[in-house]
Design an enzyme around this catalytic site. Structure first.
Site, PDB file in Angstrom:
ATOM      1  NE  ARG A 196      -4.138  -0.325   1.809  1.00 42.81           N
ATOM      2  CZ  ARG A 196      -4.426  -1.328   2.621  1.00 42.81           C
ATOM      3  NH1 ARG A 196      -3.807  -1.445   3.776  1.00 42.81           N
ATOM      4  NH2 ARG A 196      -5.322  -2.226   2.287  1.00 42.81           N
ATOM      5  N   GLY A 197       1.973   1.220   0.708  1.00 45.57           N
ATOM      6  CA  GLY A 197       2.892   2.367   0.780  1.00 45.57           C
ATOM      7  C   GLY A 197       3.435   2.742  -0.585  1.00 45.57           C
TER       8      GLY A 197
END
Length: 348
Positions: A287-288
């Site tokens: 997600r980062g």
């Protein structure tokens, strides 16, 4: 004679807010690209969190909707239409279009799941054979902003629901074998005071960005903030006129950025470096990486460019990654500094 419109409570202008640049940037980028995934704002009490969030909605251009539709359905985009509107269009019905301000919905702390998601009237469904749905706050917030103050005090189950809807763009309500689904695309903005408790890491990770704000210490800046607020409270119309030009300029920048965003590209070498930073920081999941790529593109669009540069990434990477690091109780280095140091090493 004053009309109702004249008596609507004026909103403090976004461009008049002094300081808190991190929070302002995170909100602007989420307005340019709502798919960044919202923003969590953590900071001391009385630092203007609520004022800033309400002010950003006032900057956005009006949106086209189907008239009298409770879900703010888009007139042409199927992904943003309720099932009822879709079937009406399929049947060849002509639906009227209206323009409304971008919805800004406050979620009260004591809200129940029914109030948030909406409810199905089972009695009506059984007796009359129709799906009678009472829309909730998620329906009202579709294509707008959903603001949750003190999100760290909200029931985890409700936070889960909000984050799921924000990620999928749909809200589904099921009861007694009856199911109703409607679009629920909104920018989720949460704020809170870390002294009152932290969000669970797995929930925190689901917010696209995380802005930290602190009380201004500089006496001159504090005086300026107090004077500005007093001036607005005394004569809101004068204050709004004073900042009208700046407001319009920022509005046009956001609109232009939204228009060119689909054309913005990011080189493979820069995408590799973003993933290298995430790997070195031991960030769980991907997600980062995804959010940092999106935010960098939104920042480049905000600057009026179609190519992402190294400085674009440096400007947003802390906002995207600081809340995704594993917390070490013995570590005295702030997570923001950690991200900055690794990013400086890799993006040379």
């Amino acid at each position: 004679m004053n009309t109702i419109k004249d008596s609507i409570r004026p909103v403090f202008p976004f461009t008049a807010i002094v300081g808190q640049e991190e929070m302002k940037l995170a909100l602007i980028l989420n307005m340019i690209d709502p798919k960044i995934g919202g923003v969590m704002i953590m900071g001391d009490r009385g630092t203007g969190k609520s004022t800033t969030i309400r002010a950003i909605a006032d900057l956005l251009p009006q949106i086209p909707v189907i008239e009298d539709d409770p879900f703010n359905s888009h007139p042409t985009d199927i992904q943003l239409m309720s099932d009822l509107v879709q079937s009406s269009i399929s049947n060849g019905e002509v639906l009227n279009t209206a323009f409304i301000n971008v919805p800004m919905v406050d979620l009260p702390l004591g809200a129940t799941e029914d109030r948030v998601c909406g409810t199905i009237d089972i009695e009506k469904a059984l007796n009359d054979g129709i799906k009678a749905f009472e829309p909730g706050l998620l329906a009202k917030a579709n294509r707008g902003i959903l603001y949750v103050d003190e999100v760290n005090l909200l029931d985890d189950h409700l936070v889960d629901i909000l984050l799921d809807c924000a990620a999928s763009g749909w809200n589904t309500v099921e009861r007694e074998g009856i199911s109703v689904r409607h679009p629920a695309r909104f920018v989720l903005v949460g704020s809170g005071n870390p002294e009152e408790g932290e969000l669970r890491p797995q929930l925190l990770d689901r917010f696209g960005m995380h802005a930290e704000i602190r009380t201004v210490k500089d006496p001159l800046m504090r005086v300026k903030i107090v004077e500005q607020r007093s001036q607005f409270d005394r004569n809101p119309q004068n204050c709004l006129q004073e900042y009208e030009e700046k407001q319009n300029l920022l509005k046009s920048l956001i609109c232009k950025a939204q228009d060119i965003l689909p054309e913005v590209s990011i080189d493979f070498s820069l995408r590799m470096k973003i993933s290298q930073v995430c790997g070195q920081l031991d960030v769980d999941g991907l997600r980062g990486d995804i959010v940092t790529n999106r935010a960098a593109k939104a920042f480049a669009a905000y600057q009026g460019r179609r190519n992402v540069e190294v400085n674009d990434i440096k400007n947003i990477i802390i906002l995207c990654l600081r809340h995704r690091l594993r917390k070490d109780p013995l570590d005295n280095i702030d997570s923001g500094f950690k991200v900055k140091n690794i990013a400086e090493e890799i993006f040379v």
